[in-house]
Design an enzyme around this catalytic site. Sequence first.
Site, PDB file in Angstrom:
ATOM      1  N   THR A 154      -6.087  -6.968   2.310  1.00  0.00           N
ATOM      2  CA  THR A 154      -4.527  -7.767   1.629  1.00  0.00           C
ATOM      3  C   THR A 154      -3.726  -6.640   0.937  1.00  0.00           C
ATOM      4  O   THR A 154      -2.626  -7.173   1.081  1.00  0.00           O
ATOM      5  CB  THR A 154      -4.254  -9.194   0.861  1.00  0.00           C
ATOM      6  OG1 THR A 154      -5.692  -8.357  -0.125  1.00  0.00           O
ATOM      7  CG2 THR A 154      -4.870 -10.133   1.612  1.00  0.00           C
ATOM      8  N   LYS A 181      -2.721  -8.323  10.936  1.00  0.00           N
ATOM      9  CA  LYS A 181      -3.129 -10.309  10.941  1.00  0.00           C
ATOM     10  C   LYS A 181      -2.140 -10.615  11.982  1.00  0.00           C
ATOM     11  O   LYS A 181      -3.827 -11.906  13.140  1.00  0.00           O
ATOM     12  CB  LYS A 181      -2.219 -10.269   9.164  1.00  0.00           C
ATOM     13  CG  LYS A 181      -2.835  -9.751   8.437  1.00  0.00           C
ATOM     14  CD  LYS A 181      -3.880 -10.298   8.008  1.00  0.00           C
ATOM     15  CE  LYS A 181      -3.960 -12.238   8.018  1.00  0.00           C
ATOM     16  NZ  LYS A 181      -5.809 -12.797   7.340  1.00  0.00           N
ATOM     17  N   TRP A 234       3.426 -16.047   0.342  1.00  0.00           N
ATOM     18  CA  TRP A 234       3.413 -15.741  -1.471  1.00  0.00           C
ATOM     19  C   TRP A 234       2.150 -16.170  -1.861  1.00  0.00           C
ATOM     20  O   TRP A 234       2.383 -17.142  -3.045  1.00  0.00           O
ATOM     21  CB  TRP A 234       4.818 -16.116  -1.855  1.00  0.00           C
ATOM     22  CG  TRP A 234       6.109 -15.444  -1.145  1.00  0.00           C
ATOM     23  CD1 TRP A 234       6.144 -14.328   0.268  1.00  0.00           C
ATOM     24  CD2 TRP A 234       7.237 -15.124  -1.573  1.00  0.00           C
ATOM     25  NE1 TRP A 234       6.978 -14.132   0.413  1.00  0.00           N
ATOM     26  CE2 TRP A 234       7.868 -14.664  -0.180  1.00  0.00           C
ATOM     27  CE3 TRP A 234       8.078 -15.302  -2.771  1.00  0.00           C
ATOM     28  CZ2 TRP A 234       9.360 -13.880  -1.215  1.00  0.00           C
ATOM     29  CZ3 TRP A 234       9.610 -15.208  -2.619  1.00  0.00           C
ATOM     30  CH2 TRP A 234       9.937 -14.115  -1.957  1.00  0.00           C
ATOM     31  N   ASP A 275     -20.518  -7.963   5.909  1.00  0.00           N
ATOM     32  CA  ASP A 275     -18.936  -7.895   6.271  1.00  0.00           C
ATOM     33  C   ASP A 275     -18.345  -8.076   7.166  1.00  0.00           C
ATOM     34  O   ASP A 275     -19.413  -8.366   8.116  1.00  0.00           O
ATOM     35  CB  ASP A 275     -19.114  -6.371   6.429  1.00  0.00           C
ATOM     36  CG  ASP A 275     -17.968  -5.552   6.686  1.00  0.00           C
ATOM     37  OD1 ASP A 275     -16.798  -6.301   7.469  1.00  0.00           O
ATOM     38  OD2 ASP A 275     -18.017  -4.575   6.229  1.00  0.00           O
ATOM     39  N   ILE A 276     -17.635  -9.168   7.608  1.00  0.00           N
ATOM     40  CA  ILE A 276     -17.166  -9.906   8.359  1.00  0.00           C
ATOM     41  C   ILE A 276     -17.172  -8.576  10.345  1.00  0.00           C
ATOM     42  O   ILE A 276     -17.278  -9.440  11.067  1.00  0.00           O
ATOM     43  CB  ILE A 276     -15.819 -11.022   9.086  1.00  0.00           C
ATOM     44  CG1 ILE A 276     -14.494  -9.568   7.721  1.00  0.00           C
ATOM     45  CG2 ILE A 276     -16.408 -11.660   7.922  1.00  0.00           C
ATOM     46  CD1 ILE A 276     -13.408 -11.339   8.472  1.00  0.00           C
ATOM     47  N   ALA A 332      -9.730 -10.920   4.408  1.00  0.00           N
ATOM     48  CA  ALA A 332      -9.007  -9.952   4.775  1.00  0.00           C
ATOM     49  C   ALA A 332      -8.563  -8.843   3.904  1.00  0.00           C
ATOM     50  O   ALA A 332      -8.831  -8.722   2.893  1.00  0.00           O
ATOM     51  CB  ALA A 332      -7.764 -10.711   5.255  1.00  0.00           C
ATOM     52  N   THR A 339      -0.681 -15.123   8.010  1.00  0.00           N
ATOM     53  CA  THR A 339      -0.354 -14.503   7.674  1.00  0.00           C
ATOM     54  C   THR A 339       2.035 -14.166   7.627  1.00  0.00           C
ATOM     55  O   THR A 339       1.822 -14.299   8.820  1.00  0.00           O
ATOM     56  CB  THR A 339      -0.570 -12.762   6.643  1.00  0.00           C
ATOM     57  OG1 THR A 339       1.113 -12.776   5.378  1.00  0.00           O
ATOM     58  CG2 THR A 339      -0.124 -11.892   7.992  1.00  0.00           C
ATOM     59  N   TYR A 367      -0.340  -3.537   7.716  1.00  0.00           N
ATOM     60  CA  TYR A 367      -1.005  -5.169   7.145  1.00  0.00           C
ATOM     61  C   TYR A 367      -0.877  -6.589   7.902  1.00  0.00           C
ATOM     62  O   TYR A 367      -1.226  -6.900   8.814  1.00  0.00           O
ATOM     63  CB  TYR A 367      -0.654  -5.561   5.899  1.00  0.00           C
ATOM     64  CG  TYR A 367      -1.095  -7.437   4.936  1.00  0.00           C
ATOM     65  CD1 TYR A 367      -2.454  -7.270   5.523  1.00  0.00           C
ATOM     66  CD2 TYR A 367       0.186  -7.816   5.397  1.00  0.00           C
ATOM     67  CE1 TYR A 367      -2.850  -8.739   5.277  1.00  0.00           C
ATOM     68  CE2 TYR A 367      -0.262  -9.370   4.827  1.00  0.00           C
ATOM     69  CZ  TYR A 367      -1.245  -9.120   4.810  1.00  0.00           C
ATOM     70  OH  TYR A 367      -1.577 -10.917   4.591  1.00  0.00           O
TER      71      TYR A 367
END
Length: 288
Positions: free
Chosen positions: A61, A128, A150, A35-36, A59, A100, A124
Site C-alpha cells: 500500500t 490492485k 481512505w 508471503d501470499i 497488500a 481500493t 498501485y
Amino acid sequence: MKILVMGARGQLGRTLQAHAPADVKMICVDLPQLDIAEKDQVQALVQREAPDLIVNCAAFTAVDLAESEPEVARRANADGPAILAAAANDTGARLIHISTDFVFNGHANEPYSPDSIADPLSVYGDTKWEGERGVREALPDSSIVLRTSWLYSEYGGNFVSTMLRLFNERDEISVVDDQTGSPTWCHSVAKAIFGFVGAPALSGTYHWTDSGQTSWYEFACAIQEEALILGMINGATKISPIPSADYPTAATRPAYSVLDCSSTATELGLLQTPWRQNLRAMLKLLAR
C-alpha cells in the site's frame, strides 16, 4: 466457521480480529510468517487449515514507492491474490479480497458504482485492479471483491495518526484540497466483511465506505477540531489548503474517488455511518 485472515497485522486485519463474532475461529497470518505470493506456502497453509473463508487484507500500500518498485507491488497486489484464489478454489473456500478506490481515474463527478470502468492512474491502482481480475476469474461464484477508501483506525499509521502527530509538532501545515473521497473507519469495513461472511450466496464486486465526502484538507480540519475537544492535542495548528500541484508525489491520485455503496447496503441490510461521526468515535477510543 473458520476464517483465514491474510495481512493480519495491518489496521484492517487487526480490526477484524478485535471484532470477530464469538462463533468465528480466526487464523491470522502475515509477513514474515507467510508471503501470499509464494504459491507453495499458500497452498500448504490453505490445505492444512481448510478454512471456510479467506479474507485477504494483505497488500503493498506504499502508493508512491510502488512507482519505483512495480514488481514488488505486483507480487503482493496481483500475483498473491491470484494464488490465494487458486488455493481457495482447490479447497472449496470462499474468498473476500479487499481492494481500493485507486482503480478509478477520478474523472467522475458522481460516486463510482462497482461496475464503473476501472482506469487506474498509478502502479498501485493498476496492480490492485489486476489482483481483482485474478480473483474474480479464478472464483467467479465464490469470491467477493470489496473496494473501500481512505482507511484509518486506532491501529498503526494512517492519515489520522499522522495529523495528530503533526498537530503536536508544528505550528502550520499544508494539506491538499483538490482530492475528494470518503474517509472510512476500519470498523465499518469489518462490519461489512462479517456481513458477507454471513451471506454465502453472494459473489461479485462491492463497495463499502463511510457516508459523505470531503477533501484531505477538510478531513484534516475535522481531525483537529475533534482532537481539540477531546484534549488530544496541545493547541490549534494553522492548516492551509493547497492544490495537488503544490505537493508533488511520485504516484498520481484520483481527484474524485467517492464510491457508490448502495448495492452492499441493500444486500447486507447495512446503513453507512457518516464519516465524521465515525472519526469522532475512533478518536474517543484513542483518547481513553
